[in-house]
Scaffold this motif. Structure first.
Motif, PDB file in Angstrom:
ATOM      1  N   PHE A  10       0.800  -1.235   0.000  1.00  0.00           N
ATOM      2  CA  PHE A  10       0.000   0.000   0.000  1.00  0.00           C
ATOM      3  C   PHE A  10       0.832   1.285   0.000  1.00  0.00           C
ATOM      4  O   PHE A  10       0.345   2.338  -0.379  1.00  0.00           O
ATOM      5  CB  PHE A  10      -0.947   0.011   1.207  1.00  0.00           C
ATOM      6  N   GLY A  11       2.065   1.201   0.462  1.00  0.00           N
ATOM      7  CA  GLY A  11       2.882   2.411   0.568  1.00  0.00           C
ATOM      8  C   GLY A  11       3.568   2.758  -0.748  1.00  0.00           C
ATOM      9  O   GLY A  11       3.591   1.969  -1.688  1.00  0.00           O
ATOM     10  N   ASP A  12       4.092   3.975  -0.812  1.00  0.00           N
ATOM     11  CA  ASP A  12       4.929   4.372  -1.950  1.00  0.00           C
ATOM     12  C   ASP A  12       5.855   5.494  -1.487  1.00  0.00           C
ATOM     13  O   ASP A  12       5.837   5.873  -0.319  1.00  0.00           O
ATOM     14  CB  ASP A  12       4.073   4.798  -3.150  1.00  0.00           C
ATOM     15  N   ASP A  13       6.663   5.987  -2.409  1.00  0.00           N
ATOM     16  CA  ASP A  13       7.621   7.028  -2.023  1.00  0.00           C
ATOM     17  C   ASP A  13       7.064   8.432  -2.213  1.00  0.00           C
ATOM     18  O   ASP A  13       7.766   9.409  -2.007  1.00  0.00           O
ATOM     19  CB  ASP A  13       8.917   6.883  -2.844  1.00  0.00           C
ATOM     20  N   GLY A  14       5.815   8.521  -2.620  1.00  0.00           N
ATOM     21  CA  GLY A  14       5.214   9.842  -2.893  1.00  0.00           C
ATOM     22  C   GLY A  14       5.046  10.652  -1.623  1.00  0.00           C
ATOM     23  O   GLY A  14       5.171  10.132  -0.513  1.00  0.00           O
ATOM     24  N   GLY A  19      -3.541  16.915  -0.030  1.00  0.00           N
ATOM     25  CA  GLY A  19      -3.633  17.236  -1.453  1.00  0.00           C
ATOM     26  C   GLY A  19      -2.833  16.283  -2.329  1.00  0.00           C
ATOM     27  O   GLY A  19      -2.851  16.391  -3.551  1.00  0.00           O
ATOM     28  N   SER A  20      -2.106  15.336  -1.674  1.00  0.00           N
ATOM     29  CA  SER A  20      -1.290  14.405  -2.465  1.00  0.00           C
ATOM     30  C   SER A  20      -2.052  13.112  -2.757  1.00  0.00           C
ATOM     31  O   SER A  20      -1.544  12.223  -3.419  1.00  0.00           O
ATOM     32  CB  SER A  20       0.008  14.085  -1.718  1.00  0.00           C
ATOM     33  N   GLY A  21      -3.255  12.993  -2.200  1.00  0.00           N
ATOM     34  CA  GLY A  21      -4.032  11.780  -2.411  1.00  0.00           C
ATOM     35  C   GLY A  21      -3.679  10.674  -1.427  1.00  0.00           C
ATOM     36  O   GLY A  21      -4.238   9.578  -1.480  1.00  0.00           O
ATOM     37  N   LEU A  83      -5.820  11.942  -7.547  1.00  0.00           N
ATOM     38  CA  LEU A  83      -4.630  12.711  -7.141  1.00  0.00           C
ATOM     39  C   LEU A  83      -3.335  11.900  -7.138  1.00  0.00           C
ATOM     40  O   LEU A  83      -2.255  12.433  -7.331  1.00  0.00           O
ATOM     41  CB  LEU A  83      -4.844  13.286  -5.727  1.00  0.00           C
ATOM     42  N   ARG A  84      -3.437  10.578  -6.893  1.00  0.00           N
ATOM     43  CA  ARG A  84      -2.214   9.815  -6.623  1.00  0.00           C
ATOM     44  C   ARG A  84      -1.915   8.803  -7.715  1.00  0.00           C
ATOM     45  O   ARG A  84      -2.817   8.187  -8.264  1.00  0.00           O
ATOM     46  CB  ARG A  84      -2.337   9.096  -5.269  1.00  0.00           C
ATOM     47  N   LYS A  85      -0.610   8.636  -7.949  1.00  0.00           N
ATOM     48  CA  LYS A  85      -0.187   7.716  -9.003  1.00  0.00           C
ATOM     49  C   LYS A  85      -0.498   6.269  -8.601  1.00  0.00           C
ATOM     50  O   LYS A  85      -1.078   5.511  -9.375  1.00  0.00           O
ATOM     51  CB  LYS A  85       1.321   7.886  -9.241  1.00  0.00           C
ATOM     52  N   LYS A  86      -0.083   5.900  -7.383  1.00  0.00           N
ATOM     53  CA  LYS A  86      -0.347   4.526  -6.931  1.00  0.00           C
ATOM     54  C   LYS A  86      -1.778   4.463  -6.412  1.00  0.00           C
ATOM     55  O   LYS A  86      -2.132   5.133  -5.448  1.00  0.00           O
ATOM     56  CB  LYS A  86       0.644   4.127  -5.845  1.00  0.00           C
ATOM     57  N   LYS A  87      -2.615   3.630  -7.024  1.00  0.00           N
ATOM     58  CA  LYS A  87      -4.055   3.694  -6.728  1.00  0.00           C
ATOM     59  C   LYS A  87      -4.558   2.530  -5.872  1.00  0.00           C
ATOM     60  O   LYS A  87      -5.748   2.357  -5.707  1.00  0.00           O
ATOM     61  CB  LYS A  87      -4.840   3.749  -8.040  1.00  0.00           C
ATOM     62  N   VAL A  88      -3.612   1.766  -5.324  1.00  0.00           N
ATOM     63  CA  VAL A  88      -4.046   0.551  -4.631  1.00  0.00           C
ATOM     64  C   VAL A  88      -4.893   0.844  -3.379  1.00  0.00           C
ATOM     65  O   VAL A  88      -5.854   0.122  -3.088  1.00  0.00           O
ATOM     66  CB  VAL A  88      -2.828  -0.369  -4.337  1.00  0.00           C
ATOM     67  N   LEU A  89      -4.572   1.927  -2.653  1.00  0.00           N
ATOM     68  CA  LEU A  89      -5.372   2.280  -1.465  1.00  0.00           C
ATOM     69  C   LEU A  89      -6.806   2.628  -1.876  1.00  0.00           C
ATOM     70  O   LEU A  89      -7.774   2.123  -1.295  1.00  0.00           O
ATOM     71  CB  LEU A  89      -4.754   3.484  -0.748  1.00  0.00           C
ATOM     72  N   ALA A  90      -6.910   3.479  -2.900  1.00  0.00           N
ATOM     73  CA  ALA A  90      -8.232   3.909  -3.381  1.00  0.00           C
ATOM     74  C   ALA A  90      -9.035   2.716  -3.888  1.00  0.00           C
ATOM     75  O   ALA A  90     -10.219   2.561  -3.547  1.00  0.00           O
ATOM     76  CB  ALA A  90      -8.061   4.941  -4.490  1.00  0.00           C
TER      77      ALA A  90
END
Ligand SMILES: [Zn+2]
Ligand SMILES: [Zn+2]
Length: 380
Positions: A10-14, A19-21, A83-90
């Motif tokens: 679920f995590g990423d380096d973003g 506002g970052s999603g 908003l976020r590149k990695k969409k696994v949480l959403a």
């Protein structure tokens, strides 16, 4: 380790700023999990809802809350996905919300006559988790005492397991916690005390109850520090290297039952039932707040009423404050008994155990007090 896997998936380096999603994604997954769990509870209320809580439920309100978390999971999911590149949480949040809806959502009827039979408190876990997160997480994120500390700091998953462990077996633990107090009150036959106390103004009774509970808590807590066999259990609570609201729920089940059961003995002998119930609500809130990663402090109130900074000094691994600050409501109880340590305006630098290593993980910690043959003296 489960926590590592979850962080990887679920995590990423973003960035994690607003506002970052990131937060919308976390909220979506969180609401999705709650919604799914709640709908499962509606399908199996006999085994997944606590008989102790059922009489207090207003089902129309509960169904509204379930509806709200389903909608919340979907809305937050949409925002995060945009908003976020990695969409696994959403995607996780929205899938769980969709699953909850397909299972009948908030309108699943309860047609069976519920009995007090064996049940696990999944409803209590979900409800308390939602409540505590809504109350404490925003203030920790907005006004932290340690801004560099993440909500997902090391061992966060372990503390969720502890939160589960104190909520799911509510039927067994509440029976054990009430047992000594109920036995004693019926044997001693001193109902006239509670009756007389019940004639005092409500606020006076309530403040007296907090005082009596904290005095009992102080001596039980101090025993857990000073008696080596008891310390092995309490060491678990002190093993957190960073404090936040959920870190407060890290406690061995034996300690949990002994502390709560011990406090209830004088409480049930002295106070009417309604005051004891009010106190249980209050301590659930105040003890959790005392562990929060929350910086602001009402300075003039510090000598009279415990705020997070005081209990944080109880959890430090710095030698000057070891075996200090045992009270949980009134700091002056520690002053009276000579265990007060509260440097002005400072927070501790380090937390956790002093020169003692305990296993990671719930089960390792569960058996730790029982397996060790000889415990070193506390904080030796
Ligand atoms: Zn302690
Ligand atoms: Zn604590």
């Amino acid at each position: 380790m489960l926590e590592q896997r979850i962080n990887e998936i679920f995590g990423d380096d973003g960035p994690t700023r607003f506002g970052s999603g990131w937060w919308s994604g976390v909220l979506s997954a969180f609401f999705g999990l709650l919604a799914f769990g709640a709908v499962v509870c509606l399908h199996f209320p006999q085994v997944l809802s606590s008989p102790e809580l059922r009489p207090y439920y207003r089902m129309d309100l509960m169904r509204l809350v379930i509806q709200a978390v389903i909608v919340g999971a979907i809305l937050c999911g949409v925002v995060s996905a945009m908003l976020r590149k990695k969409k696994v949480l959403a995607l996780t949040g929205m899938t769980l919300a969709l699953g909850a809806t397909l299972l009948g959502g908030a309108s699943v009827p309860i047609n069976v006559e519920l009995t007090a039979g064996p049940a696990i408190g999944l409803d209590w876990f979900l409800l308390d988790m939602l409540l505590m997160t809504l109350i404490f997480s925003p203030i920790e994120v907005l006004w932290p005492a340690y801004p560099q500390q993440s909500v997902f700091r090391p061992q966060w998953m372990n503390d969720i397991v502890y939160f589960l462990s104190t909520h799911l077996p509510i039927q067994i633990t509440s029976f054990l916690i009430l047992l000594p107090a109920t036995q004693l009150t019926s044997t001693l036959n001193v109902a006239f005390i509670a009756e007389a106390v019940g004639k005092l103004p409500w606020l006076v009774q309530f403040l007296l109850a907090i005082l009596v509970a904290d005095l009992a808590q102080y001596w039980i807590h101090r025993s857990f520090h000073k008696i080596p066999f008891m310390w092995r259990f309490h060491a678990i609570h002190h093993s957190s290297k960073a404090l936040d609201w959920i870190a407060g729920s890290r406690a061995h089940l034996v300690e949990d039952v002994v502390v709560r059961g011990g406090i209830l003995i004088p409480m049930m002998l002295i106070f009417p039932q309604s005051i004891n119930v009010a106190y249980l609500f209050f301590v659930n809130f105040h003890a959790t707040w005392a562990h929060c990663n929350f910086g602001p402090t009402i300075k003039w109130l510090e000598p009279y009423f415990i705020q997070p900074r005081f209990h944080h000094w109880h959890h430090t691994s710095q030698v000057e404050s070891i075996d200090k600050n045992f009270a949980i409501h009134f700091p002056w109880i520690d002053r009276i008994f000579g265990t007060y340590y509260f440097p002005k305006d400072r927070w501790p630098d380090t937390y956790g155990l002093h020169q003692e290593n305990i296993p990671f993980g719930f089960w390792g910690q569960f058996f730790y007090p029982l397996w060790r043959r000889k415990a070193p003296p506390p904080h030796a």
